[in-house]
Scaffold this motif. Sequence first.
Motif, mmCIF file in Angstrom:
data_model
loop_
_atom_site.group_PDB
_atom_site.id
_atom_site.type_symbol
_atom_site.label_atom_id
_atom_site.label_comp_id
_atom_site.label_asym_id
_atom_site.label_seq_id
_atom_site.Cartn_x
_atom_site.Cartn_y
_atom_site.Cartn_z
ATOM 1 N N ALA A 127 0.839 -1.207 0.000
ATOM 2 C CA ALA A 127 0.000 0.000 0.000
ATOM 3 C C ALA A 127 0.870 1.251 0.000
ATOM 4 O O ALA A 127 0.555 2.245 -0.670
ATOM 5 N N ASP A 128 1.965 1.223 0.756
ATOM 6 C CA ASP A 128 2.904 2.345 0.765
ATOM 7 C C ASP A 128 3.454 2.614 -0.625
ATOM 8 O O ASP A 128 3.572 3.770 -1.064
ATOM 9 N N LEU A 129 3.831 1.544 -1.315
ATOM 10 C CA LEU A 129 4.384 1.686 -2.664
ATOM 11 C C LEU A 129 3.372 2.323 -3.604
ATOM 12 O O LEU A 129 3.701 3.252 -4.366
ATOM 13 N N LEU A 130 2.126 1.852 -3.545
ATOM 14 C CA LEU A 130 1.089 2.427 -4.396
ATOM 15 C C LEU A 130 0.839 3.897 -4.058
ATOM 16 O O LEU A 130 0.621 4.726 -4.949
ATOM 17 N N GLY A 131 0.871 4.224 -2.764
ATOM 18 C CA GLY A 131 0.660 5.606 -2.354
ATOM 19 C C GLY A 131 1.732 6.544 -2.871
ATOM 20 O O GLY A 131 1.431 7.647 -3.346
ATOM 21 N N MET A 132 2.985 6.108 -2.798
ATOM 22 C CA MET A 132 4.067 6.959 -3.288
ATOM 23 C C MET A 132 4.027 7.083 -4.813
ATOM 24 O O MET A 132 4.346 8.143 -5.364
ATOM 25 N N LEU A 133 3.620 6.018 -5.498
ATOM 26 C CA LEU A 133 3.475 6.111 -6.956
ATOM 27 C C LEU A 133 2.388 7.110 -7.326
ATOM 28 O O LEU A 133 2.569 7.926 -8.246
ATOM 29 N N ALA A 134 1.255 7.059 -6.614
ATOM 30 C CA ALA A 134 0.170 7.998 -6.895
ATOM 31 C C ALA A 134 0.595 9.433 -6.602
ATOM 32 O O ALA A 134 0.275 10.358 -7.364
ATOM 33 N N MET A 135 1.327 9.638 -5.491
ATOM 34 C CA MET A 135 1.790 10.979 -5.159
ATOM 35 C C MET A 135 2.784 11.490 -6.199
ATOM 36 O O MET A 135 2.771 12.670 -6.581
ATOM 37 N N THR A 136 3.643 10.602 -6.687
ATOM 38 C CA THR A 136 4.609 10.990 -7.721
ATOM 39 C C THR A 136 3.904 11.401 -8.998
ATOM 40 O O THR A 136 4.313 12.354 -9.680
ATOM 41 N N LEU A 137 2.813 10.715 -9.325
ATOM 42 C CA LEU A 137 2.066 11.053 -10.535
ATOM 43 C C LEU A 137 1.457 12.441 -10.459
ATOM 44 O O LEU A 137 1.342 13.138 -11.482
ATOM 45 N N THR A 138 1.063 12.891 -9.257
ATOM 46 C CA THR A 138 0.495 14.244 -9.135
ATOM 47 C C THR A 138 1.533 15.319 -9.460
ATOM 48 O O THR A 138 1.166 16.422 -9.872
#
Length: 581
Positions: A127-138
């Motif tokens: 979940a952490d990995l997905l969260g950081m990927l989503a934040m990077t996309l913003t």
Amino acid sequence: MAAGDKICSEEAGGPSTAEREERNPAGTGKEVVSSSDSSKPPPKKKHRGWGAMPFILGNETFERLATLGLAANFMVYLMREFHMTQVTAANVINIWGGVSNFAPLFGAFISDTYAGRYKTIAFASFADLLGMLAMTLTAWLPQLSPPKCDIATQFSKCKGPNKLQLGVLLTALGLLAVGTGGVRPCSIPFGIDQFDQTTEKGVKQVRSFHQFVLLLIHSGAIDHSNHIGTKVYILIEPEGSIFLGIARVCVAAFKKRRLKLPAEGDNNGVFYDPPLKETLSSKQPLTNQFRFLNKAAMIVDNEIKPDGTPVNAWRIGSIQQVEEVKCLIRIIPIFVNLIITAIAMLQQSTFTVSQAMKMDRNLGPNFKIPPGSIVAISYLTVVIWLPIYDRILVPALCKVTKREGGITVLQRCGIGIVFTILAMVAAGLVERKRRDLANLHPQPLGNSPLSIMWLSPPLILLGFAEAFYQVGMLEFFNMQFPDSMKSIANALLYCSFAITSYLCSLMITIIHGTTGKQDRPDWLTNDINAGKLDYFYFLLAGIGVVNFFYFLYCASSYRYKSSIRVETKSYNDVELAKSVV
């Protein structure tokens, strides 16, 4: 092993050589206690200790890098890239911080009741990995952030985020909160599981482990994946909800409230004391503190089946369960102190960044320090100080106090509180100087000519506060909670920070609404040069002084947990070895 452990191992009231020989006639180097069920050999588990730590500590460090690294510059990011007002950005940070720090309580419940620590950590890391990927996309995709705009000159004309952009941002924060909720309450207890705590060496290694954890969290030096070390781990299966056990003890004690307790020392056959589960390394003896709870363990006719299990778990609890509830009650006053102390530490990610944005951030002709990066001074202080403390100061203190670790964990926490008070006084003095220079010598955008490096003294003091207080509390909670409550212990640590976030928001709201008058703005007005942020810091210092005396009272009356360490030496030859933790 910490240097202080080796020096103090025999001087600090540990067992003598004769006692060790009596407990260990076979010369195995381990102290053992009996296990009631000797008919079957226990499963053999090899504790790899420090050999398993690179994977566990690497995963913990990665999670902290994700959240702390984001928090350091998040306020600047929300204001500059998402065009949020200072109030909106602060609210987003406070709400996210509160949710993230409450999440470990749910993670601990899922871990202890259903999934176990290993599976919980694995899911949370993903979940952490997905969260950081989503934040990077913003930050990477233009479609996921508002159009660029110069907020310094035309903020009112800047377009804010649309529903899609805000939705992706909040989803990223939600995934990071899920990751935090799973990793933080389980990672440290999972690491402790890898040490053989039935030996003196294992107990001392656990103490050094607590300090090493905070050192790596602040240094961010490792970046491994937790699942790589699967084959070397000791895996503890979930044993049911600890909250259910607490509720059962309370209900049983209430139902038996009219029973008369036996005289002290006359406990044989009166209380329910079944054999300890193999997954636990220590058990608590019956104590007289909060003695009314002892009634929950009193055996009444027909309450125990022939196989030794209770007929109705809501009518009787074991001595172990009763003492677990007592441990939780004893720690509540210290928990309250933790909430108040953390208010000062929380300022690093809010008003310190606001100050940095209005100071001279130039470091040489070609480099400007990012406002959020200034808090790295606090982390750097922890990284430098902890090895010095562990390798130099602890051995010196140990020779003087004759105590393992040099000083008690609560004494260490008290020193940390003193540093938070000094940090708030220093922060107030620096802010007063910054504001005066900004008003006397106005710079573009209202900046002060005072160098950003003037924020170093309060941040260094906060670093010392974390090194003493947070390490002390980390060790205190993990050592004073029973084995079955280790995940809950770490979850409560983070719950305190969540409560602190909301308490700090409440304080800011009250101060913002009550300190202003018609002829002058409030202390925390949006124009930091017109406000009185130094008064706010001095107020926190005053609260810290009151909190320090409250802590002294709690620490002086606190009774440390007693325990009996458990290990099966052989199937038919067992002994008792008592130790006070």
